[in-house]
Scaffold this active site. Sequence first.
Site, PDB file in Angstrom:
ATOM      1  N   CYS A 163       0.303   3.882   2.882  1.00 48.97           N
ATOM      2  CA  CYS A 163       0.595   3.306   4.098  1.00 48.97           C
ATOM      3  C   CYS A 163       2.114   3.496   4.202  1.00 48.97           C
ATOM      4  CB  CYS A 163       0.406   1.661   3.994  1.00 48.97           C
ATOM      5  SG  CYS A 163      -1.436   1.446   4.066  1.00 48.97           S
ATOM      6  N   CYS A 170       0.865  -1.241  -0.068  1.00 43.63           N
ATOM      7  CA  CYS A 170      -0.117  -0.098  -0.012  1.00 43.63           C
ATOM      8  C   CYS A 170       0.905   1.188   0.055  1.00 43.63           C
ATOM      9  CB  CYS A 170      -0.948  -0.144   1.229  1.00 43.63           C
ATOM     10  SG  CYS A 170      -1.645   1.487   1.368  1.00 43.63           S
TER      11      CYS A 170
END
Length: 113
Positions: A35, A32
């Site tokens: 993230c 991600c």
Amino acid sequence: MALYNITTEQEFEEKVLRSSKVVLVDFWAAWCPPCRAMAPILHDVADELDKIADIVKVDIEATAENGQLAGKYGVQSIPNMPIFKGGKEVERIVGMVPKVHLQDVFKQLSERK
């Protein structure tokens, strides 16, 4: 520094639900990009606000227990960052946010009784 990587529900109970501090739980995954972009921000905030806050990182794909924790706490997209105080969720941040926003949220929640 108050930044923990956890892999079990027992660690979650200890570091989040039983903590006397405000705790942000970062549900994330290695694939991600947002993230990964939040990681250095969370690291900085953990260093700066060590006395009032902890940050707990939960890689939702690291273990089956972590995936179950994500489901238990309603994580449907990442980064997903519920914030706990006194063992209860008091706020949730979804997606990327600036460092100053995190600092403000932690300070407000730590001052709340």
